[in-house]
Write a protein that holds these residues in place. Structure first.
Motif, mmCIF file in Angstrom:
data_model
loop_
_atom_site.group_PDB
_atom_site.id
_atom_site.type_symbol
_atom_site.label_atom_id
_atom_site.label_comp_id
_atom_site.label_asym_id
_atom_site.label_seq_id
_atom_site.Cartn_x
_atom_site.Cartn_y
_atom_site.Cartn_z
ATOM 1 N N GLY A 294 38.858 -57.225 -22.133
ATOM 2 C CA GLY A 294 38.493 -56.722 -20.809
ATOM 3 C C GLY A 294 39.234 -57.350 -19.648
ATOM 4 O O GLY A 294 38.906 -57.106 -18.492
ATOM 5 N N ILE A 295 40.250 -58.165 -19.945
ATOM 6 C CA ILE A 295 41.033 -58.841 -18.907
ATOM 7 C C ILE A 295 42.474 -58.330 -18.963
ATOM 8 O O ILE A 295 43.077 -58.289 -20.040
ATOM 9 N N PRO B 236 39.487 -58.826 -14.371
ATOM 10 C CA PRO B 236 38.762 -57.907 -15.258
ATOM 11 C C PRO B 236 39.185 -56.459 -14.987
ATOM 12 O O PRO B 236 39.392 -56.070 -13.829
ATOM 13 N N GLU C 57 37.054 -54.519 -12.447
ATOM 14 C CA GLU C 57 37.253 -54.931 -11.062
ATOM 15 C C GLU C 57 38.527 -54.316 -10.495
ATOM 16 O O GLU C 57 38.546 -53.826 -9.369
ATOM 17 N N THR D 88 38.802 -48.902 -21.040
ATOM 18 C CA THR D 88 37.351 -49.137 -21.057
ATOM 19 C C THR D 88 36.658 -48.286 -22.092
ATOM 20 O O THR D 88 37.164 -47.341 -22.584
#
Length: 80
Positions: free
Chosen positions: A22-23, A48, A51, A80
């Protein structure tokens, strides 16, 4: 995970985003405004994915309904 994305409605021709857990780990953009896109790419590394999407999605370029940052957000949605 690596996503390769063909942006629509902008000068950029190709976007490649790599993320782990997720980064965002790397962003490569071919075409477009080189300096601006290098800056954006460096700013989102280690951020992230969610974000980065929330910060970039919806940005417009002039009278266009999209922009390279908005298209980058669309590419990141595939992570995602």
């Amino acid at each position: 995970m690596v996503v390769t994305y063909k942006p629509k409605g902008v000068c950029s021709r190709l976007m490649r985003v790599t993320a782990e857990d997720g980064i965002i780990k790397s962003v490569e953009v071919v075409g477009g405004c080189d300096g601006n896109l290098q800056g954006i790419s460096r700013l989102v590394v280690d951020m992230p994915v969610q974000e980065a999407i929330s910060r970039l999605e919806g940005i417009r370029c002039g009278g266009k309904p999209t922009s390279c940052p908005d298209q980058l957000a669309q590419a990141m949605k595939q992570l995602t």
